[in-house]
Each structure stands twice: as C-alpha cells, then as structure tokens.
Design a protein around this motif. Structure first.
Motif, mmCIF file in Angstrom:
data_model
loop_
_atom_site.group_PDB
_atom_site.id
_atom_site.type_symbol
_atom_site.label_atom_id
_atom_site.label_comp_id
_atom_site.label_asym_id
_atom_site.label_seq_id
_atom_site.Cartn_x
_atom_site.Cartn_y
_atom_site.Cartn_z
ATOM 1 N N SER A 45 141.637 -52.482 77.622
ATOM 2 C CA SER A 45 142.329 -51.388 78.272
ATOM 3 C C SER A 45 141.570 -50.096 78.014
ATOM 4 O O SER A 45 141.001 -49.904 76.937
ATOM 5 N N GLY A 46 141.532 -49.220 78.973
ATOM 6 C CA GLY A 46 140.819 -47.960 78.817
ATOM 7 C C GLY A 46 141.352 -47.116 77.691
ATOM 8 O O GLY A 46 140.604 -46.405 77.021
ATOM 9 N N GLU A 47 142.643 -47.198 77.424
ATOM 10 C CA GLU A 47 143.249 -46.411 76.357
ATOM 11 C C GLU A 47 142.791 -46.874 74.981
ATOM 12 O O GLU A 47 142.897 -46.142 74.007
ATOM 13 N N GLN A 48 142.293 -48.096 74.871
ATOM 14 C CA GLN A 48 141.841 -48.634 73.596
ATOM 15 C C GLN A 48 140.443 -48.145 73.223
ATOM 16 O O GLN A 48 140.037 -48.278 72.076
ATOM 17 N N LEU A 49 139.713 -47.609 74.170
ATOM 18 C CA LEU A 49 138.329 -47.222 73.929
ATOM 19 C C LEU A 49 138.228 -45.877 73.227
ATOM 20 O O LEU A 49 139.047 -44.987 73.435
ATOM 21 N N SER A 50 137.180 -45.760 72.444
ATOM 22 C CA SER A 50 136.958 -44.501 71.732
ATOM 23 C C SER A 50 136.159 -43.546 72.616
ATOM 24 O O SER A 50 135.540 -43.947 73.587
ATOM 25 N N GLY A 51 136.184 -42.277 72.250
ATOM 26 C CA GLY A 51 135.371 -41.302 72.955
ATOM 27 C C GLY A 51 136.122 -40.138 73.563
ATOM 28 O O GLY A 51 135.504 -39.189 74.021
ATOM 29 N N MET A 52 137.457 -40.181 73.569
ATOM 30 C CA MET A 52 138.209 -39.074 74.140
ATOM 31 C C MET A 52 139.059 -38.412 73.063
ATOM 32 O O MET A 52 139.794 -39.096 72.358
ATOM 33 N N PRO A 53 138.946 -37.095 72.947
ATOM 34 C CA PRO A 53 139.825 -36.391 72.012
ATOM 35 C C PRO A 53 141.291 -36.599 72.379
ATOM 36 O O PRO A 53 141.637 -36.714 73.556
ATOM 37 N N TYR A 54 142.126 -36.652 71.377
ATOM 38 C CA TYR A 54 143.540 -36.958 71.576
ATOM 39 C C TYR A 54 144.221 -36.010 72.554
ATOM 40 O O TYR A 54 145.024 -36.431 73.374
ATOM 41 N N GLY A 55 143.909 -34.746 72.523
ATOM 42 C CA GLY A 55 144.586 -33.766 73.359
ATOM 43 C C GLY A 55 144.321 -33.911 74.844
ATOM 44 O O GLY A 55 145.077 -33.396 75.666
ATOM 45 N N LEU A 56 143.279 -34.611 75.228
ATOM 46 C CA LEU A 56 142.946 -34.736 76.644
ATOM 47 C C LEU A 56 143.636 -35.904 77.341
ATOM 48 O O LEU A 56 143.614 -35.993 78.564
ATOM 49 N N GLU A 57 144.231 -36.793 76.571
ATOM 50 C CA GLU A 57 144.824 -37.996 77.160
ATOM 51 C C GLU A 57 145.927 -37.673 78.167
ATOM 52 O O GLU A 57 145.968 -38.234 79.259
ATOM 53 N N THR A 58 146.822 -36.771 77.837
ATOM 54 C CA THR A 58 147.930 -36.463 78.752
ATOM 55 C C THR A 58 147.425 -35.781 80.016
ATOM 56 O O THR A 58 147.904 -36.079 81.119
ATOM 57 N N SER A 59 146.453 -34.878 79.884
ATOM 58 C CA SER A 59 145.926 -34.223 81.090
ATOM 59 C C SER A 59 145.188 -35.230 81.974
ATOM 60 O O SER A 59 145.245 -35.148 83.202
ATOM 61 N N TYR A 60 144.526 -36.194 81.342
ATOM 62 C CA TYR A 60 143.840 -37.229 82.141
ATOM 63 C C TYR A 60 144.857 -38.091 82.896
ATOM 64 O O TYR A 60 144.674 -38.384 84.081
ATOM 65 N N GLN A 61 145.908 -38.498 82.221
ATOM 66 C CA GLN A 61 146.925 -39.318 82.879
ATOM 67 C C GLN A 61 147.566 -38.565 84.046
ATOM 68 O O GLN A 61 147.836 -39.149 85.100
ATOM 69 N N THR A 62 147.777 -37.279 83.873
ATOM 70 C CA THR A 62 148.326 -36.455 84.961
ATOM 71 C C THR A 62 147.365 -36.422 86.141
ATOM 72 O O THR A 62 147.777 -36.610 87.295
ATOM 73 N N ALA A 63 146.093 -36.189 85.857
ATOM 74 C CA ALA A 63 145.092 -36.152 86.927
ATOM 75 C C ALA A 63 144.978 -37.505 87.611
ATOM 76 O O ALA A 63 144.847 -37.589 88.836
ATOM 77 N N LYS A 64 145.030 -38.574 86.832
ATOM 78 C CA LYS A 64 144.939 -39.926 87.401
ATOM 79 C C LYS A 64 146.104 -40.193 88.349
ATOM 80 O O LYS A 64 145.915 -40.791 89.413
ATOM 81 N N ASN A 65 147.288 -39.738 87.985
ATOM 82 C CA ASN A 65 148.461 -39.935 88.843
ATOM 83 C C ASN A 65 148.411 -39.087 90.106
ATOM 84 O O ASN A 65 149.034 -39.429 91.107
ATOM 85 N N GLN A 66 147.664 -37.986 90.079
ATOM 86 C CA GLN A 66 147.582 -37.099 91.242
ATOM 87 C C GLN A 66 146.526 -37.531 92.255
ATOM 88 O O GLN A 66 146.504 -37.013 93.362
ATOM 89 N N GLY A 67 145.641 -38.439 91.883
ATOM 90 C CA GLY A 67 144.696 -38.968 92.847
ATOM 91 C C GLY A 67 143.242 -38.650 92.545
ATOM 92 O O GLY A 67 142.895 -38.048 91.527
ATOM 93 N N ALA A 68 142.387 -39.046 93.480
ATOM 94 C CA ALA A 68 140.942 -38.967 93.292
ATOM 95 C C ALA A 68 140.431 -37.533 93.144
ATOM 96 O O ALA A 68 139.563 -37.267 92.317
ATOM 97 N N THR A 69 140.951 -36.612 93.933
ATOM 98 C CA THR A 69 140.481 -35.226 93.855
ATOM 99 C C THR A 69 140.803 -34.616 92.495
ATOM 100 O O THR A 69 139.958 -33.944 91.893
ATOM 101 N N ALA A 70 141.999 -34.860 92.004
ATOM 102 C CA ALA A 70 142.387 -34.348 90.694
ATOM 103 C C ALA A 70 141.545 -34.996 89.590
ATOM 104 O O ALA A 70 141.146 -34.332 88.631
ATOM 105 N N MET A 71 141.222 -36.279 89.747
ATOM 106 C CA MET A 71 140.379 -36.947 88.759
ATOM 107 C C MET A 71 138.974 -36.359 88.747
ATOM 108 O O MET A 71 138.383 -36.147 87.682
ATOM 109 N N LYS A 72 138.446 -36.079 89.941
ATOM 110 C CA LYS A 72 137.106 -35.491 90.026
ATOM 111 C C LYS A 72 137.080 -34.123 89.345
ATOM 112 O O LYS A 72 136.156 -33.818 88.585
ATOM 113 N N ASN A 73 138.091 -33.310 89.608
ATOM 114 C CA ASN A 73 138.178 -31.999 88.960
ATOM 115 C C ASN A 73 138.316 -32.137 87.449
ATOM 116 O O ASN A 73 137.710 -31.378 86.698
#
Length: 135
Positions: A45-73
C-alpha cells in the motif's frame, strides 16, 4: 538369459530413479521461482512506504480526492519534500488519475518514474503492473 534380464531390470530401475530425481528437482525449482515471483509481485500500500513527512499525508489525500489537477498541483508544491519510494507511488497514482484526460502526460510521468526506480524498490511491482498501459 537371466543375467541379461537382471541387467535390464537394474538399468531400468536406475533410469527410472534418475527420471524421478529430475522431476523432483524440476518441481522444487518451479516452487522456488513461484514463491520468489509472488514475493516480488505483492503490491504494498502506498501509505506503508517511507519518504513522506507526516504532515503532508492529509493534504495529499485531499488532493487525491479532488482529482488529477489537484494532484498535479500538490506534486508541484510538495514534490521536493517527498522522497522515493513514496514519491514514485504518488506519481503513479497521478498517472492513473490523468490517463483519461491526458494520456501523453501519463506516459511521460510513468517513464520518469520507471527510469529512476530500481528493480529492488517496493514500487517496482506496481510499475510492472502498469507498464503495458503506459508504454
């Protein structure tokens, strides 16, 4: 004549034993290869991988739920703070999200991820899974 029959029986028994040994060795190697292949293709699972600071996880999940443009940004803004293998996983998520809208962008991003990822990476199994789609 009995000596000839005895010799033929011994030769047949030796040949049969040799064939049985070869079959057993073949089955053993196939099991080892299958176990190794299964271990390599298990997708983490992507969440199991290392390399992302803890504080960015929620913003990433939000961007992922908003679609490709939000993910690119999100990748543009936070990509420097995220390291592989998690960054590679996120970019593969982006490939999947943008593929329908912009297949060229998806192929370009996939090629970038594939070129920088080694075969020993936990992301490699996912790259192999998506390879036929994006090449």
């Amino acid at each position: 004549m009995t000596k000839l029959i005895t010799i033929l029986i011994i030769v047949a028994a030796l040949w049969g034993g040799w064939q049985l040994f070869l079959y057993w060795d073949k089955v053993k190697r196939e099991d080892e290869v299958a176990a190794k292949k299964k271990a390599q293709t298990e997708i983490v699972s992507g969440e199991q991988l290392s390399g992302m600071p803890y504080g960015l996880e929620t913003s990433y999940q939000t961007a992922k739920n908003q679609g490709a443009t939000a993910m690119k940004n999100w990748i543009k803004i936070n990509g420097r703070n995220v390291q592989d293998p998690r960054k590679a996983w996120i970019e593969l998520d982006y490939c999947v999200a943008v593929a329908r809208e912009d297949p060229g962008e998806a192929k370009k991003t996939f090629a970038s991820v594939k070129n920088r990822t080694s075969q020993s990476s936990p992301v490699w199994a996912r790259i192999k899974q998506l390879e036929k789609t994006y090449e």
